[in-house]
Design a protein around this motif. Structure first.
Motif, PDB file in Angstrom:
ATOM      1  N   MET A 111      33.838  39.040  35.148  1.00  0.00           N
ATOM      2  CA  MET A 111      34.791  38.077  35.703  1.00  0.00           C
ATOM      3  C   MET A 111      34.037  37.057  36.548  1.00  0.00           C
ATOM      4  O   MET A 111      33.280  37.405  37.444  1.00  0.00           O
ATOM      5  CB  MET A 111      35.844  38.800  36.542  1.00  0.00           C
ATOM      6  CG  MET A 111      36.790  39.647  35.686  1.00  0.00           C
ATOM      7  SD  MET A 111      37.516  38.728  34.289  1.00  0.00           S
ATOM      8  CE  MET A 111      38.477  37.491  35.176  1.00  0.00           C
ATOM      9  N   ALA A 112      34.213  35.781  36.171  1.00  0.00           N
ATOM     10  CA  ALA A 112      33.501  34.678  36.813  1.00  0.00           C
ATOM     11  C   ALA A 112      34.498  33.842  37.608  1.00  0.00           C
ATOM     12  O   ALA A 112      34.758  32.679  37.307  1.00  0.00           O
ATOM     13  CB  ALA A 112      32.783  33.838  35.764  1.00  0.00           C
ATOM     14  N   ILE A 113      35.083  34.453  38.616  1.00  0.00           N
ATOM     15  CA  ILE A 113      36.036  33.777  39.500  1.00  0.00           C
ATOM     16  C   ILE A 113      35.251  33.190  40.668  1.00  0.00           C
ATOM     17  O   ILE A 113      34.620  33.928  41.437  1.00  0.00           O
ATOM     18  CB  ILE A 113      37.117  34.744  40.019  1.00  0.00           C
ATOM     19  CG1 ILE A 113      37.810  35.468  38.853  1.00  0.00           C
ATOM     20  CG2 ILE A 113      38.119  33.992  40.884  1.00  0.00           C
ATOM     21  CD1 ILE A 113      38.577  34.588  37.922  1.00  0.00           C
ATOM     22  N   GLY A 114      35.256  31.865  40.788  1.00  0.00           N
ATOM     23  CA  GLY A 114      34.424  31.219  41.789  1.00  0.00           C
ATOM     24  C   GLY A 114      34.608  31.759  43.192  1.00  0.00           C
ATOM     25  O   GLY A 114      33.628  31.987  43.922  1.00  0.00           O
ATOM     26  N   GLU A 115      35.845  31.986  43.586  1.00  0.00           N
ATOM     27  CA  GLU A 115      36.128  32.415  44.956  1.00  0.00           C
ATOM     28  C   GLU A 115      35.776  33.889  45.196  1.00  0.00           C
ATOM     29  O   GLU A 115      35.747  34.351  46.345  1.00  0.00           O
ATOM     30  CB  GLU A 115      37.610  32.205  45.276  1.00  0.00           C
ATOM     31  CG  GLU A 115      38.070  30.747  45.253  1.00  0.00           C
ATOM     32  CD  GLU A 115      38.423  30.242  43.849  1.00  0.00           C
ATOM     33  OE1 GLU A 115      38.939  29.118  43.749  1.00  0.00           O
ATOM     34  OE2 GLU A 115      38.183  30.981  42.866  1.00  0.00           O
ATOM     35  N   GLU A 116      35.505  34.638  44.111  1.00  0.00           N
ATOM     36  CA  GLU A 116      35.256  36.083  44.236  1.00  0.00           C
ATOM     37  C   GLU A 116      33.971  36.485  43.518  1.00  0.00           C
ATOM     38  O   GLU A 116      33.820  37.631  43.101  1.00  0.00           O
ATOM     39  CB  GLU A 116      36.441  36.856  43.649  1.00  0.00           C
ATOM     40  CG  GLU A 116      37.787  36.508  44.267  1.00  0.00           C
ATOM     41  CD  GLU A 116      38.963  37.065  43.469  1.00  0.00           C
ATOM     42  OE1 GLU A 116      38.712  37.838  42.528  1.00  0.00           O
ATOM     43  OE2 GLU A 116      40.106  36.723  43.799  1.00  0.00           O
ATOM     44  N   LEU A 117      33.039  35.552  43.388  1.00  0.00           N
ATOM     45  CA  LEU A 117      31.868  35.773  42.540  1.00  0.00           C
ATOM     46  C   LEU A 117      30.917  36.804  43.132  1.00  0.00           C
ATOM     47  O   LEU A 117      30.617  36.781  44.318  1.00  0.00           O
ATOM     48  CB  LEU A 117      31.126  34.451  42.327  1.00  0.00           C
ATOM     49  CG  LEU A 117      30.082  34.428  41.215  1.00  0.00           C
ATOM     50  CD1 LEU A 117      30.718  34.714  39.862  1.00  0.00           C
ATOM     51  CD2 LEU A 117      29.357  33.082  41.191  1.00  0.00           C
ATOM     52  N   GLU A 118      30.435  37.703  42.243  1.00  0.00           N
ATOM     53  CA  GLU A 118      29.441  38.697  42.613  1.00  0.00           C
ATOM     54  C   GLU A 118      28.190  38.485  41.769  1.00  0.00           C
ATOM     55  O   GLU A 118      28.261  37.903  40.690  1.00  0.00           O
ATOM     56  CB  GLU A 118      29.997  40.111  42.404  1.00  0.00           C
ATOM     57  CG  GLU A 118      31.207  40.425  43.272  1.00  0.00           C
ATOM     58  CD  GLU A 118      31.726  41.833  43.052  1.00  0.00           C
ATOM     59  OE1 GLU A 118      31.172  42.523  42.163  1.00  0.00           O
ATOM     60  OE2 GLU A 118      32.657  42.237  43.760  1.00  0.00           O
ATOM     61  N   PRO A 119      27.030  38.963  42.245  1.00  0.00           N
ATOM     62  CA  PRO A 119      25.788  38.793  41.466  1.00  0.00           C
ATOM     63  C   PRO A 119      25.918  39.397  40.068  1.00  0.00           C
ATOM     64  O   PRO A 119      26.625  40.387  39.863  1.00  0.00           O
ATOM     65  CB  PRO A 119      24.746  39.548  42.303  1.00  0.00           C
ATOM     66  CG  PRO A 119      25.288  39.531  43.690  1.00  0.00           C
ATOM     67  CD  PRO A 119      26.784  39.620  43.537  1.00  0.00           C
ATOM     68  N   LEU A 120      25.198  38.791  39.088  1.00  0.00           N
ATOM     69  CA  LEU A 120      25.301  39.205  37.687  1.00  0.00           C
ATOM     70  C   LEU A 120      23.929  39.136  37.034  1.00  0.00           C
ATOM     71  O   LEU A 120      23.142  38.239  37.323  1.00  0.00           O
ATOM     72  CB  LEU A 120      26.277  38.276  36.940  1.00  0.00           C
ATOM     73  CG  LEU A 120      26.496  38.540  35.448  1.00  0.00           C
ATOM     74  CD1 LEU A 120      27.212  39.870  35.246  1.00  0.00           C
ATOM     75  CD2 LEU A 120      27.278  37.402  34.814  1.00  0.00           C
ATOM     76  N   THR A 121      23.657  40.094  36.136  1.00  0.00           N
ATOM     77  CA  THR A 121      22.422  40.073  35.357  1.00  0.00           C
ATOM     78  C   THR A 121      22.756  40.086  33.871  1.00  0.00           C
ATOM     79  O   THR A 121      23.853  40.501  33.466  1.00  0.00           O
ATOM     80  CB  THR A 121      21.534  41.294  35.665  1.00  0.00           C
ATOM     81  OG1 THR A 121      22.185  42.486  35.175  1.00  0.00           O
ATOM     82  CG2 THR A 121      21.277  41.422  37.154  1.00  0.00           C
ATOM     83  N   HIS A 122      21.794  39.654  33.054  1.00  0.00           N
ATOM     84  CA  HIS A 122      21.986  39.678  31.596  1.00  0.00           C
ATOM     85  C   HIS A 122      22.176  41.112  31.105  1.00  0.00           C
ATOM     86  O   HIS A 122      22.935  41.362  30.157  1.00  0.00           O
ATOM     87  CB  HIS A 122      20.782  39.031  30.902  1.00  0.00           C
ATOM     88  CG  HIS A 122      20.934  38.921  29.414  1.00  0.00           C
ATOM     89  ND1 HIS A 122      21.864  38.111  28.813  1.00  0.00           N
ATOM     90  CD2 HIS A 122      20.272  39.549  28.405  1.00  0.00           C
ATOM     91  CE1 HIS A 122      21.762  38.216  27.499  1.00  0.00           C
ATOM     92  NE2 HIS A 122      20.811  39.090  27.226  1.00  0.00           N
ATOM     93  N   GLU A 123      21.512  42.066  31.750  1.00  0.00           N
ATOM     94  CA  GLU A 123      21.639  43.469  31.359  1.00  0.00           C
ATOM     95  C   GLU A 123      23.079  43.947  31.524  1.00  0.00           C
ATOM     96  O   GLU A 123      23.593  44.717  30.692  1.00  0.00           O
ATOM     97  CB  GLU A 123      20.687  44.339  32.184  1.00  0.00           C
ATOM     98  CG  GLU A 123      19.212  44.171  31.849  1.00  0.00           C
ATOM     99  CD  GLU A 123      18.623  42.853  32.341  1.00  0.00           C
ATOM    100  OE1 GLU A 123      17.598  42.410  31.769  1.00  0.00           O
ATOM    101  OE2 GLU A 123      19.206  42.244  33.285  1.00  0.00           O
ATOM    102  N   GLN A 124      23.748  43.493  32.590  1.00  0.00           N
ATOM    103  CA  GLN A 124      25.150  43.855  32.785  1.00  0.00           C
ATOM    104  C   GLN A 124      26.018  43.276  31.673  1.00  0.00           C
ATOM    105  O   GLN A 124      26.931  43.936  31.172  1.00  0.00           O
ATOM    106  CB  GLN A 124      25.639  43.346  34.141  1.00  0.00           C
ATOM    107  CG  GLN A 124      25.067  44.077  35.335  1.00  0.00           C
ATOM    108  CD  GLN A 124      25.451  43.392  36.639  1.00  0.00           C
ATOM    109  OE1 GLN A 124      24.873  42.374  37.011  1.00  0.00           O
ATOM    110  NE2 GLN A 124      26.436  43.937  37.326  1.00  0.00           N
TER     111      GLN A 124
END
Length: 283
Positions: free
Chosen positions: A245-258
């Motif tokens: 989930m790419a919600i701007g106001e709730e963004l968390e770190p993300l990796t390609h592996e995820q």
């Protein structure tokens, strides 16, 4: 003497055709990050590494095997791209979409474009599948910039129905027969795909902007390929696997592996839907 773009397409198609024997593909499938296992479902398959095909670039991204697999899937002759090329890899957009024109030269009439994408629509959740109803080209480029090759398509291709309404209606109907591991029918979302150049994931403000201008999912592929497909007169079904989930106001770190991990978990229902579509679509 340097070969022209048309000559390169013809030479690549001729090489692939020479390896296919009796296989005459009518459906092309482009498989995104973590979704390449669908190629293992192709019967009597023939594999061709991209590195062997004249004028082809090389796929450099994890989760992209970098080969064609051709054969029979659900009674139809298909050619599958097990991995694609991306603008962010440093390839010109014309090179990114080169395989689309090659598939057209091989006789393909329909393409199924798939990708892994971040969900910007708050009603989505990771693991959903989204039919692409339309797209926003936010890459800053277009594969048709430059001289038009009339052999490939018209100068100004119509994009009012880039993603076939007929195919989307069929996919929604077929989704009712796809049952997940929880015993429930597949819930198929639908929305607008915002294509960006990458390779960075977006900032919170960028995601908020894309959502406000109508994007439901965001990713780093597909848009250029669909433009080329429509230029070539191919009909398109687009499917995004919502991997995060790419919600701007709730963004968390993300990796390609995820991203790849979630795509892997979603594969069974993705494969079931695509196989049903290939079986039922009229050619």
């Amino acid at each position: 003497m340097e070969t022209t773009y048309i000559q390169q397409i013809q030479e690549a198609a001729a090489f692939i055709s020479s390896k296919l024997g009796q296989v005459k593909p009518v459906i092309g499938l482009v498989l995104g990050s973590g979704l390449g296992d669908l190629a293992h479902q192709v019967e009597n398959s023939i594999a061709i590494d991209y590195s062997d095909v004249p004028h082809f670039p090389v796929s450099t991204v994890e989760g992209h095997a970098g080969r064609f697999v051709a054969g029979t899937l659900e009674g139809k002759q298909v050619i599958v791209m097990q991995g694609r090329f991306h603008y962010y890899e440093g390839y010109p957009m014309k090179k990114v979409v080169f395989p689309v024109y090659v598939m057209k030269a091989l006789g393909v009439q329909t393409v199924v474009m798939t990708n892994a994408a971040g969900g910007m629509n708050r009603s989505f959740q990771a693991g959903d599948l989204m039919l692409i109803s339309d797209h926003l080209n936010m890459t800053g480029d277009n594969p048709l910039i430059g001289p038009n090759h009339a052999e490939l398509g018209v100068r100004f291709p119509d994009m009012s129905e880039a993603y076939s309404r007929e195919y989307r209606a069929l996919a929604h109907r077929l989704a009712e027969g796809v049952v997940g591991e929880d015993g429930k029918a597949l819930k198929l979302q639908e929305g607008v795909y915002a294509g960006i150049s990458g390779p960075t994931y977006m900032t919170p403000s960028e995601l908020t902007m894309l959502a406000r201008v109508g994007g439901d999912a965001v990713g780093m592929s597909t848009v250029g390929e669909v433009i080329a497909a429509r230029h070539a007169g191919l009909k398109v079904l687009g499917i995004s696997c919502i991997t995060d989930m790419a919600i701007g106001e709730e963004l968390e770190p993300l990796t390609h592996e995820q991203v790849v991990a979630v795509a892997n978990r979603t594969k069974p229902k993705f494969i079931a839907l695509v196989k049903a579509f290939v079986r039922e679509v009229a050619m």
